[in-house]
Every structure is written in structure tokens, then in C-alpha cells.
Scaffold this motif. Structure first.
Motif, mmCIF file in Angstrom:
data_model
loop_
_atom_site.group_PDB
_atom_site.id
_atom_site.type_symbol
_atom_site.label_atom_id
_atom_site.label_comp_id
_atom_site.label_asym_id
_atom_site.label_seq_id
_atom_site.Cartn_x
_atom_site.Cartn_y
_atom_site.Cartn_z
ATOM 1 N N SER A 171 1.038 -1.087 -0.482
ATOM 2 C CA SER A 171 -0.206 -0.185 -0.006
ATOM 3 C C SER A 171 0.655 1.281 0.001
ATOM 4 O O SER A 171 0.271 2.496 0.150
ATOM 5 C CB SER A 171 -0.632 0.031 1.494
ATOM 6 N N SER A 172 1.935 1.143 0.484
ATOM 7 C CA SER A 172 3.373 2.375 -0.113
ATOM 8 C C SER A 172 4.390 1.918 -0.367
ATOM 9 O O SER A 172 4.817 0.938 -0.532
ATOM 10 C CB SER A 172 2.881 2.593 1.225
ATOM 11 N N LEU A 173 4.842 3.156 -1.173
ATOM 12 C CA LEU A 173 6.198 3.017 -1.733
ATOM 13 C C LEU A 173 7.583 2.711 -0.688
ATOM 14 O O LEU A 173 8.581 2.771 -0.858
ATOM 15 C CB LEU A 173 6.454 4.462 -2.906
ATOM 16 N N GLN A 174 7.011 2.568 0.366
ATOM 17 C CA GLN A 174 8.173 3.223 1.148
ATOM 18 C C GLN A 174 8.677 1.110 2.034
ATOM 19 O O GLN A 174 9.781 1.893 2.368
ATOM 20 C CB GLN A 174 7.532 3.838 3.060
ATOM 21 N N ILE A 175 7.545 0.640 1.467
ATOM 22 C CA ILE A 175 8.343 -0.555 2.048
ATOM 23 C C ILE A 175 8.831 -0.915 0.755
ATOM 24 O O ILE A 175 8.276 -2.933 0.819
ATOM 25 C CB ILE A 175 7.192 -1.108 3.004
ATOM 26 N N THR A 176 8.135 -0.575 -0.032
ATOM 27 C CA THR A 176 8.975 -1.506 -0.895
ATOM 28 C C THR A 176 10.749 -1.984 -1.574
ATOM 29 O O THR A 176 11.259 -0.837 -0.827
ATOM 30 C CB THR A 176 8.501 -1.438 -3.059
ATOM 31 N N TYR A 211 22.342 13.315 -2.727
ATOM 32 C CA TYR A 211 23.659 14.473 -3.052
ATOM 33 C C TYR A 211 24.596 14.255 -2.378
ATOM 34 O O TYR A 211 25.113 15.202 -2.293
ATOM 35 C CB TYR A 211 23.537 14.814 -4.814
ATOM 36 N N LEU A 212 24.336 14.267 -1.215
ATOM 37 C CA LEU A 212 24.846 14.965 -0.362
ATOM 38 C C LEU A 212 26.203 14.636 0.727
ATOM 39 O O LEU A 212 26.092 12.948 0.684
ATOM 40 C CB LEU A 212 24.088 15.258 1.183
ATOM 41 N N MET A 213 27.284 14.927 0.554
ATOM 42 C CA MET A 213 28.394 14.107 0.522
ATOM 43 C C MET A 213 28.132 13.471 1.978
ATOM 44 O O MET A 213 27.373 14.416 2.966
ATOM 45 C CB MET A 213 29.515 15.297 0.531
ATOM 46 N N PRO A 214 28.970 12.770 2.547
ATOM 47 C CA PRO A 214 29.270 11.869 3.843
ATOM 48 C C PRO A 214 29.429 13.166 4.588
ATOM 49 O O PRO A 214 30.155 13.989 4.782
ATOM 50 C CB PRO A 214 30.324 11.022 3.812
ATOM 51 N N GLY A 215 28.518 13.712 6.440
ATOM 52 C CA GLY A 215 28.918 14.221 7.283
ATOM 53 C C GLY A 215 27.808 15.298 7.080
ATOM 54 O O GLY A 215 27.703 16.284 7.423
ATOM 55 N N VAL A 216 27.208 15.697 6.122
ATOM 56 C CA VAL A 216 26.427 16.987 5.667
ATOM 57 C C VAL A 216 24.901 16.521 4.807
ATOM 58 O O VAL A 216 24.746 15.473 5.162
ATOM 59 C CB VAL A 216 26.628 17.571 3.613
ATOM 60 N N GLY A 217 24.873 16.414 7.178
ATOM 61 C CA GLY A 217 23.430 16.387 6.985
ATOM 62 C C GLY A 217 22.985 15.088 6.995
ATOM 63 O O GLY A 217 23.872 13.891 7.768
ATOM 64 N N VAL A 218 21.970 14.150 7.661
ATOM 65 C CA VAL A 218 21.802 13.130 8.073
ATOM 66 C C VAL A 218 21.083 11.912 6.847
ATOM 67 O O VAL A 218 20.959 12.459 5.525
ATOM 68 C CB VAL A 218 20.318 12.813 8.734
ATOM 69 N N PRO A 219 22.119 11.430 7.214
ATOM 70 C CA PRO A 219 22.266 10.447 5.581
ATOM 71 C C PRO A 219 20.480 9.174 5.619
ATOM 72 O O PRO A 219 20.250 9.129 6.599
ATOM 73 C CB PRO A 219 23.175 8.856 6.340
ATOM 74 N N LEU A 220 20.408 8.887 4.640
ATOM 75 C CA LEU A 220 19.408 8.966 3.967
ATOM 76 C C LEU A 220 19.038 7.080 4.735
ATOM 77 O O LEU A 220 18.103 6.853 4.883
ATOM 78 C CB LEU A 220 18.878 8.313 2.656
ATOM 79 N N ARG A 221 20.382 6.140 4.771
ATOM 80 C CA ARG A 221 19.719 4.955 5.226
ATOM 81 C C ARG A 221 19.790 4.930 6.511
ATOM 82 O O ARG A 221 19.203 4.229 7.078
ATOM 83 C CB ARG A 221 21.068 4.244 4.908
ATOM 84 N N HIS A 222 20.017 6.071 7.254
ATOM 85 C CA HIS A 222 19.675 5.994 8.628
ATOM 86 C C HIS A 222 18.211 6.662 9.011
ATOM 87 O O HIS A 222 18.580 6.878 10.383
ATOM 88 C CB HIS A 222 20.764 6.748 9.070
ATOM 89 N N ARG A 223 17.768 7.358 7.987
ATOM 90 C CA ARG A 223 16.266 8.055 8.547
ATOM 91 C C ARG A 223 14.997 6.473 8.650
ATOM 92 O O ARG A 223 14.399 6.263 9.346
ATOM 93 C CB ARG A 223 16.026 8.982 6.981
ATOM 94 N N THR A 224 15.005 5.790 7.072
ATOM 95 C CA THR A 224 13.489 5.591 7.088
ATOM 96 C C THR A 224 13.769 3.945 6.075
ATOM 97 O O THR A 224 15.373 4.352 5.823
ATOM 98 C CB THR A 224 12.974 5.973 6.532
ATOM 99 N N GLU A 225 13.454 2.654 6.501
ATOM 100 C CA GLU A 225 13.996 2.125 5.045
ATOM 101 C C GLU A 225 13.751 2.186 4.173
ATOM 102 O O GLU A 225 14.648 1.568 2.590
ATOM 103 C CB GLU A 225 12.798 0.659 5.528
ATOM 104 N N PHE A 226 13.006 2.742 3.634
ATOM 105 C CA PHE A 226 12.687 3.590 1.985
ATOM 106 C C PHE A 226 14.114 4.101 2.224
ATOM 107 O O PHE A 226 13.966 4.203 0.630
ATOM 108 C CB PHE A 226 11.427 4.543 2.004
ATOM 109 N N GLY A 227 14.105 4.882 2.776
ATOM 110 C CA GLY A 227 15.571 5.659 2.841
ATOM 111 C C GLY A 227 17.110 4.767 2.201
ATOM 112 O O GLY A 227 17.353 5.409 1.166
ATOM 113 N N ALA A 228 17.061 4.091 2.948
ATOM 114 C CA ALA A 228 18.388 3.329 2.045
ATOM 115 C C ALA A 228 17.683 3.252 1.292
ATOM 116 O O ALA A 228 18.929 2.665 0.578
ATOM 117 C CB ALA A 228 18.327 1.738 3.053
ATOM 118 N N VAL A 229 16.353 2.140 0.404
ATOM 119 C CA VAL A 229 16.682 1.223 -0.945
ATOM 120 C C VAL A 229 17.115 2.944 -1.746
ATOM 121 O O VAL A 229 16.887 2.533 -2.095
ATOM 122 C CB VAL A 229 15.059 1.529 -0.702
ATOM 123 N N VAL A 230 16.098 3.922 -1.541
ATOM 124 C CA VAL A 230 16.754 5.651 -2.804
ATOM 125 C C VAL A 230 18.522 4.496 -3.089
ATOM 126 O O VAL A 230 18.837 5.284 -3.753
ATOM 127 C CB VAL A 230 15.781 6.094 -1.700
#
Length: 483
Positions: free
Chosen positions: A37-42, A161-180
Motif C-alpha cells: 500500500s506504500s512505496l516506502q516498503i518496496t 547527493y549530500l556528501m558524507p557528514g553533510v546532513g543525516v544520511p538517507l539510510r539512517h532515516r527510514t527503510e525507504f531511504g536506505a532503498v533510495v
């Protein structure tokens, strides 16, 4: 506001176009056929297939449905004027670019609707009637769709496209972020830096409309600010790049720097302080917040930049209050204090942190005396908050800052903290030295309110008596001032 007919004065064509744009966004964001039902768990393959399918479905709708012709013309017109790449073998960028185009269409349509709006004169026979709603007002359902579109743009077009250490990494936010993070193809054209620049600039353009700007900055200010920091201030690896080898021109870097300062001035200042602290690597959130977990150390250039920007926030009018609120609100501070000993201790630790920040003279200040002259009146104002939800913590911050400044620079603290606070009491003490012949009957040297406030401030600033004995200097300074 779940549904709304065409608003008077805005033009039925524009109103229908707005609804069509939101419908197009819904089509782009619709979940795929994975049974989810959501792209966030694909997963990776399903996500890519869904993005491609939705892009194809949108183009097919433009070709087949005559009701979408006006929107197609608007989109194509904006695309022809756009000077940024919209197509790529990387479907995540093609999807982001298409969503950005629709958001620009939405902004332009809303601007036209607002410009054509003529509410007319109110009816004096029904003064209690609500005023006509501006036709560029989004319904609750439409706001949710736009928020989802913005989330996808930031997730697909900024964060990867943010460098390591700039902002919060996607993969550490949500499962969908890690997939992206895994499916974005950084090697495909356009260049990652160009993609980041395009996304940030288009989002800032969309944010020029007030209601769209609030949707962007309330939820995505930190990511946009991180992108602008990287675009405008990150040192280039090679100093002797030829113009044709540069991804960004110096003018584009300058525009990014200017845009960063503009949005920092534009948003709610405690929010700006909070996000700068997170970028700097000293987040004010509790340790359980996902934003603070497992992230790389911020690069040196970013730490220096955030320190400079935080100092500028502090040196502004009401800057002290912005810093205090930014840290306390970011830490999840609700009703201050409480009977729980651990909560009270945690409050004092946060107050000590703020006190160290406020007591440290920024590099941007001309001198410590200039800094104390500008900030000490604001620190004294922290004693006078009446809001019960914040008064106790503000008082604790003021007390710890008062003590820290008095310990580190006692002479400046005496001049800019103690003397203003004790001024009413000192006038009373020195009255005895004035000859009676010089006193005019009825002269009021100190009002009752001034004297009461003075005594209350003395009590508040010396509340932690053990701390006073340990830091010392405070009592001696008061004794010197009072003779």
C-alpha cells in the motif's frame, strides 16, 4: 475543506488546472502493483519499476485525455524555459525532474489565481459570514498530496547527493531511504552536484509562494540548507579546473551562498538554530532521535560554517532567545522541570550547554565587550518570561549563563549584567548620600515594580546557592557594587 468548487474571481480554468496538477501528482505518487500500500516498503526492483510505470502513465494521460491539454501546455512551457536537465537513464532523476516541473506548474497557477482574486465587498446584512477564501488555498487533501510530492523530491533529488557528514544520511532515516540510496545511479548524467543544485533552486522557486514555502521549510528546511551549504561552501578538490570542467560556475556557487543566508533570515529562528546545530554535529535532540544515530562526523569546513552562521543568529536582535528556544525545543522540551530528579538533572545539563554557548564570545564579534553589551540585556530578559511552560527552563538558562559569564569575565559581567540588574537597589542605597536640600518632595527614585523585579532577579540569579559558593566571584561582585 476536503472538497471545493471553483472559487469566485480566480477563473474556472485556473481552478481546474490546479486540481489537475494535484491529480497529476497523485498519479506520479501512486503505489505500484507489488501488493504493497506504500512505496516506502518496496524493494529496489519494485521501486524502479513503479517509478517508470508512473512516469509512463502520466505521459499516456497527457496524450489521451483532452482535459489535460492545458496542463500539458503549461508544463511544456515551463520545461522549455528551464535551463536544467530533465532526462536521464537514471529513472530516479527523471522522476524527480517531472515532479519538480509539476510543482512549478502548481506555483505558477496559484500565483495567477491569487492575482485574479477579487473577493468583493462584505455584505453588511451578514457581518458574521466568513470572508471569501482565496482560490489559491489548498484543501487538506491537496496539501497532503503536495507534502508527499515534496517528500519524494527531497528524498530522490536532494538527500542522495549530500556528501558524507553533510546532513543525516538517507539510510539512517527510514527503510525507504536506505532503498533510495542504493537505487540512485550517481554515475549517470547529469552530474550529482548538478542534480542537487537543480533540486534546491527549484524548491526555492516554489517556496516563493507563501503557502508552498511553509510546506517546504517546515519539514525540509534542514535538507535544503544542507544542500545549499554543500553547493556554496564546500571546497573544490581541484583548484585549477578549467571552466568546461566545472560542474557549477562561481556564479551558481555565489547564488547558493546567498540563498542559504536568505532562507536562514526567512524562517523561524529557533528552527534555523536547531538545524544548524544538527548540521554542525552537535544536535540538540535526545539520544533516541534517529537523526543523531550512526552519522559521519561533519567535515571541518561545515563545522566552521555552521559555527559562523550560529554566531550570526546569536548576534541578531532576540538572538539569545532564538538560540535558547532552538536547543530546548529541539531537545523535546515540553513542560519544564518536574519532580523527577533525573528530568531535573537533564534540564540542568541542557542549560549548562546553552550557558557555555552564550558565554563564549563569537569570532564575528568585534570584542568581548561588544558581545557582552549586546547579549547581556537579552540574558536578563530571560528572567522575566511569564509563560509557565517555558519560564522555569528560561530561568535556569539565565541563571547558569549569569554564573558562567560572571566566572569567565567578572568585570564585564559586573558592568553589563550585575549593574543593570541591581540598578534600582543601588539607587535606593545611594539615596542616603544625597543631601536633603537636593531632594524635591514627591520625587520617585525607584518604583515599587522596579524594586520588586530587581529583588526577584537577584533571587533567581542566586537560586543555586551551592553553585554560587563553588564559582565564587558573584557575591564579591555584588558586595563591591553595593559598597
Amino acid at each position: 475543506m476536503a472538497g471545493r468548487g471553483p472559487a469566485a474571481g480566480g477563473g474556472p480554468l485556473e481552478a481546474r488546472c490546479l486540481e489537475r496538477i494535484v491529480e497529476a501528482l497523485r498519479l506520479l505518487l501512486s503505489p505500484g502493483g507489488s501488493g504493497s500500500s506504500s512505496l516506502q516498503i518496496t524493494k529496489h526492483e519494485v521501486l524502479l519499476a513503479t517509478l517508470k510505470s508512473n512516469l509512463s502513465a502520466l505521459e499516456a494521460t497527457f496524450l489521451k485525455d483532452p482535459h489535460w491539454k492545458k496542463l500539458q501546455q503549461l508544463r511544456d512551457g515551463i520545461a522549455s524555459r528551464a535551463e536544467w536537465p530533465r532526462h536521464s537513464v537514471d529513472v530516479t532523476w527523471s522522476f524527480s525532474a517531472q515532479t519538480l516541473l509539476l510543482l512549478l506548474c502548481l506555483k505558477e497557477t496559484m500565483v495567477h489565481l491569487a492575482a485574479d482574486f477579487n473577493p468583493g465587498k462584505p455584505n453588511p446584512k451578514t457581518p458574521e459570514a466568513a470572508p471569501a477564501l482565496s482560490p489559491d488555498t489548498l484543501s487538506i487533501s491537496q496539501q497532503k498530496t503536495v507534502q508527499a510530492a515534496l517528500q519524494f523530491v527531497v528524498t530522490l533529488g536532494v538527500c542522495p547527493y549530500l556528501m558524507p557528514g553533510v546532513g543525516v544520511p538517507l539510510r539512517h532515516r527510514t527503510e525507504f531511504g536506505a532503498v533510495v540510496q542504493d537505487v540512485v545511479c550517481l554515475d549517470a548524467a547529469p552530474d550529482a552536484t548538478r542534480r542537487l543544485y537543480t533540486s534546491c533552486r527549484v524548491l526555492l522557486s516554489v517556496a516563493q509562494h507563501a503557502s508552498l514555502g511553509s510546506l517546504i521549510f517546515c519539514r525540509h528546511f534542514g535538507d535544503v540548507a544542507a544542500g545549499l551549504c554543500q553547493l556554496g561552501f564546500c571546497p573544490t578538490k581541484r583548484k585549477s579546473l578549467k571552466p568546461e570542467e566545472e560542474v557549477l560556475t562561481e556564479e551558481e556557487r555565489a547564488l547558493s551562498r546567498e540563498a542559504l543566508r536568505d532562507i536562514l533570515d526567512q524562517v523561524y529562528q529557533p528552527l534555523a538554530v536547531r538545524e544548524l546545530l544538527i548540521l554542525q554535529g552537535g544536535p540538540p535532540q535526545s539520544c533516541t532521535d534517529t537523526k543523531t544515530q550512526a552519522r559521519s562526523r561533519a567535515p571541518a569546513w561545515l563545522r566552521r560554517l555552521c559555527g559562523q552562521l550560529l554566531s550570526e543568529r546569536l548576534m541578531r536582535p532576540s538572538g539569545v532567545q532564538a538560540v535558547v528556544r532552538g536547543i530546548l525545543e529541539g531537545a523535546g522540551a515540553g513542560v519544564a522541570g518536574g519532580s523527577d530528579a533525573e528530568a531535573t538533572a537533564a534540564d540542568w545539563k541542557k542549560c549548562d550547554l546553552i550557558a557555555k554557548i552564550l558565554a563564549s564570545c563569537p569570532q564575528q564579534s568585534l570584542s568581548p565587550e561588544d558581545y557582552y553589551r549586546g547579549t547581556c540585556p537579552q540574558i536578563l530578559d530571560l528572567f522575566h518570561f511569564q509563560d509557565k511552560l517555558t519560564a522555569r527552563q528560561f530561568q535556569r538558562v539565565a541563571t547558569t549563563t549569569f554564573l558562567t559569564m560572571s566566572r569567565e569575565r567578572p568585570q564585564l559581567a559586573a558592568k553589563y549584567l550585575l549593574q543593570p540588574m541591581l540598578a534600582p537597589l543601588l539607587r535606593c542605597v545611594k539615596t542616603a548620600e544625597i543631601p536633603e536640600s537636593d531632594l524635591v518632595p514627591g520625587t520617585i527614585l525607584v518604583t515599587e515594580e522596579e524594586l520588586s523585579t530587581c529583588i526577584e532577579d537577584i533571587f533567581k540569579s542566586t537560586a543555586p546557592r551551592q553553585e554560587i559558593r563553588e564559582t565564587s566571584g558573584m557575591v564579591e561582585l555584588i558586595e563591591q557594587l553595593t559598597g
